[in-house]
Design an enzyme around this catalytic site. Structure first.
Site, mmCIF file in Angstrom:
data_model
loop_
_atom_site.group_PDB
_atom_site.id
_atom_site.type_symbol
_atom_site.label_atom_id
_atom_site.label_comp_id
_atom_site.label_asym_id
_atom_site.label_seq_id
_atom_site.Cartn_x
_atom_site.Cartn_y
_atom_site.Cartn_z
ATOM 1 N N GLU A 289 0.855 -1.030 0.060
ATOM 2 C CA GLU A 289 0.094 -0.065 0.055
ATOM 3 C C GLU A 289 1.022 1.274 0.097
ATOM 4 O OE1 GLU A 289 -3.752 -1.694 2.703
ATOM 5 O OE2 GLU A 289 -2.530 0.080 3.532
ATOM 6 N N CYS B 122 3.655 9.010 0.806
ATOM 7 C CA CYS B 122 4.200 8.265 1.665
ATOM 8 C C CYS B 122 4.513 6.916 1.227
ATOM 9 C CB CYS B 122 3.360 8.202 2.965
ATOM 10 S SG CYS B 122 3.622 7.186 4.278
ATOM 11 N N CYS C 26 7.028 -5.379 9.256
ATOM 12 C CA CYS C 26 8.263 -4.781 9.756
ATOM 13 C C CYS C 26 8.544 -5.603 11.323
ATOM 14 C CB CYS C 26 7.912 -3.443 10.518
ATOM 15 S SG CYS C 26 9.487 -2.596 11.278
ATOM 16 N N CYS D 248 6.663 -2.400 17.203
ATOM 17 C CA CYS D 248 6.177 -1.551 17.838
ATOM 18 C C CYS D 248 4.778 -1.940 18.205
ATOM 19 C CB CYS D 248 6.258 -0.081 17.322
ATOM 20 S SG CYS D 248 7.921 0.298 16.896
ATOM 21 N N CYS E 102 1.622 0.020 16.500
ATOM 22 C CA CYS E 102 1.646 0.072 14.984
ATOM 23 C C CYS E 102 1.180 -1.022 14.330
ATOM 24 C CB CYS E 102 3.000 0.321 14.502
ATOM 25 S SG CYS E 102 3.396 0.253 12.743
ATOM 26 N N CYS F 100 -0.534 7.275 9.483
ATOM 27 C CA CYS F 100 0.613 6.592 9.871
ATOM 28 C C CYS F 100 0.270 5.313 10.671
ATOM 29 C CB CYS F 100 1.278 7.490 11.047
ATOM 30 S SG CYS F 100 1.918 8.927 10.429
HETATM 31 N N1 SAH Z 1 9.622 2.345 10.786
HETATM 32 C C1 SAH Z 1 9.675 4.021 10.581
HETATM 33 C C2 SAH Z 1 8.938 4.471 9.469
HETATM 34 C C3 SAH Z 1 7.519 3.949 9.319
HETATM 35 S S1 SAH Z 1 6.459 4.472 10.774
HETATM 36 C C4 SAH Z 1 9.352 4.656 11.816
HETATM 37 O O1 SAH Z 1 8.958 3.971 12.828
HETATM 38 O O2 SAH Z 1 9.828 5.813 12.117
HETATM 39 C C5 SAH Z 1 5.966 6.162 10.388
HETATM 40 C C6 SAH Z 1 5.589 6.926 11.679
HETATM 41 O O3 SAH Z 1 4.292 6.297 12.065
HETATM 42 C C7 SAH Z 1 6.620 6.721 12.755
HETATM 43 O O4 SAH Z 1 6.692 7.942 13.433
HETATM 44 C C8 SAH Z 1 5.634 5.815 13.764
HETATM 45 O O5 SAH Z 1 5.851 5.906 15.107
HETATM 46 C C9 SAH Z 1 4.064 6.394 13.127
HETATM 47 N N2 SAH Z 1 3.099 5.412 13.968
HETATM 48 C C10 SAH Z 1 3.032 4.095 13.806
HETATM 49 N N3 SAH Z 1 2.263 3.565 14.154
HETATM 50 C C11 SAH Z 1 1.018 4.792 14.477
HETATM 51 C C12 SAH Z 1 -0.173 4.996 14.964
HETATM 52 N N4 SAH Z 1 -0.761 3.693 15.269
HETATM 53 N N5 SAH Z 1 -0.455 6.061 15.170
HETATM 54 C C13 SAH Z 1 0.207 7.245 14.858
HETATM 55 N N6 SAH Z 1 1.666 7.139 14.431
HETATM 56 C C14 SAH Z 1 1.876 5.869 14.064
HETATM 57 FE FE1 SF4 Z 2 8.276 -0.940 12.131
HETATM 58 FE FE2 SF4 Z 2 5.918 0.313 12.672
HETATM 59 FE FE3 SF4 Z 2 7.733 0.680 14.613
HETATM 60 FE FE4 SF4 Z 2 7.848 1.885 12.157
HETATM 61 S S1 SF4 Z 2 6.424 2.260 13.890
HETATM 62 S S2 SF4 Z 2 9.639 0.786 13.151
HETATM 63 S S3 SF4 Z 2 6.739 0.639 10.831
HETATM 64 S S4 SF4 Z 2 6.831 -1.382 13.810
#
Ligand code: SAH
Ligand code: SF4
Length: 353
Positions: free
Chosen positions: A91, A111, A118, A122, A125, A341
């Site tokens: 996506e 984006c 991944c 996290c 996420c 995000c």
């Molecule tokens: N892996 C990288 C880039 C992809 S995530 C990273 O973590 O930076 C891009 C952004 O989305 C990151 O800042 C991440 O913390 C944020 N993100 C992930 N899950 C989210 C959520 N449920 N709500 C808001 N931001 C989120």
């Molecule tokens: Fe991976 Fe999501 Fe953590 Fe970014 S925020 S490092 S995409 S698990």
């Protein structure tokens, strides 16, 4: 299959020379690739028919990713595409900022994803929760941009910004990510200004240092989410060897080397990392280092994290600002089509929601 979108302009030149053609033939491939978006080699009419046939015989193709689904948000500002890659799908999202609503210049930000899933895990996420599936190739990353560039061109618009904030951790797929960046910013490639690109990372110091050595003017965003190691490890379970201090030091080195100010991203979760005490701790940590904090009230995912109230978000922001830490709250885009995000996943069912 070898995708022509994978090649740096210098490599394209080498390819045509190796095939026994003059150097200028490389630009006759590059120009259409990045400005006309042909779907196959037979559409590049400037090339001699024989040369096209030879390229096809050698296994070269153009943009192997196919668009399989497109969904647009109600306000029309966010578009999500599902692209079919060789044996998976990805996506990718376009966010448009309409000047009549917010003032300033029109922006069309793409984006992109660098991985399917991944490995960082996290907890807030959706991508992290699905686990790691595969790394994307540079051409798969470029293809995400090209599909939107074509859509925008038809409307007389163009891609203005690119953020690596889709699925995956860019530093965990460094070589393919940087190849894509070099092609997308090359003046004989896609030609996007380096300053219009931002790489977002969960904070892998070795990757940040490597990026700072590339002699590129790209922006860096570090996803911090917590001011201390104890809390951060709960949110980013794989943070393990990298302490908050190590990550901030890597950000400082990036700034010293490139002159580009680093942004710290901070996803705000009610009752987890949004208290005034934590805001004070964060401001002490970041005070005086010239960085910028982007507060992102958490977007809904399958997990049960809640977005803080607008009052808590304002209070958090106020504490940081009063301490002299430059800070903004990120405008939400595309939550209702699960394009914001942390909401990207690869299943088509989710897209249709
Ligand atoms: N892996 C990288 C880039 C992809 S995530 C990273 O973590 O930076 C891009 C952004 O989305 C990151 O800042 C991440 O913390 C944020 N993100 C992930 N899950 C989210 C959520 N449920 N709500 C808001 N931001 C989120
Ligand atoms: Fe991976 Fe999501 Fe953590 Fe970014 S925020 S490092 S995409 S698990």
């Amino acid at each position: 299959m070898k995708d022509l979108y994978r090649l740096l302009p210098e490599e394209m030149e080498q390819l045509v020379i190796d095939m026994g053609y003059p150097r200028y033939r490389a630009d006759q491939i590059l120009l259409p690739l990045y400005y006309k978006f042909p779907k196959n080699l037979s559409e590049i009419k400037q090339l001699p028919k024989k040369m096209r046939e030879e390229l096809i015989e050698s296994g070269y193709v153009i943009g192997s990713a196919k668009k399989i689904h497109q969904i647009v948000s109600e306000d029309g500002d966010t578009t999500k595409l599902l692209l079919q890659l060789t044996d998976t799908s990805v996506e990718t999202v376009l966010m448009q900022y309409n000047p009549s609503k917010i003032g300033g210049h029109p922006r069309s930000t793409i984006c992109v994803s660098t991985q399917i899933g991944c490995a960082m895990g996290c907890v807030f996420c959706a991508t992290g929760q699905m686990g790691f599936e595969t790394n994307l190739m540079a051409e798969d990353i470029i293809s995400q941009v090209i599909h939107f560039a074509e859509i925008l061109q038809k409307r007389g618009e163009h891609v203005t910004n690119l953020v690596f904030m889709g699925m995956g951790e860019p530093m965990a797929n460094y070589d393919e990510m940087i190849r894509a960046v070099k092609i997308l910013t090359h003046d004989r490639g896609f030609g996007l200004g380096q300053r219009h690109i931002t790489i977002s990372t969960i904070g892998i110091p070795s990757g940040i240092d490597k990026l700072s050595e590339e002699n590129l003017q790209i922006g860096l965003a570090i996803s911090l989410h917590a001011p201390n190691n104890e809390l951060r490890k709960k949110l980013v379970p794989t943070a393990g060897p990298h302490s908050v201090e190590d990550i901030i030091d890597a950000g400082k080195r990036y700034f010293q080397k490139t002159g580009r100010r680093v942004t710290f991203e901070y996803a705000l979760m009610a009752g987890i990392n949004d208290s005034p005490e934590i805001a004070k701790e964060l401001s002490l940590l970041l005070q005086g280092n010239g960085s910028h904090v982007n507060l992102i009230p958490i977007n809904p995912t399958a997990g049960d994290f809640q977005r803080p109230s607008p009052e808590s978000v304002s209070e958090f922001e106020r504490i940081l600002s009063n301490a002299g830490v430059n800070c903004t709250v990120r405008m939400e885009k595309g939550t209702e089509i699960s394009a914001a995000c942390g909401q990207l996943r690869t299943d088509v069912d989710n897209l249709a929601k």
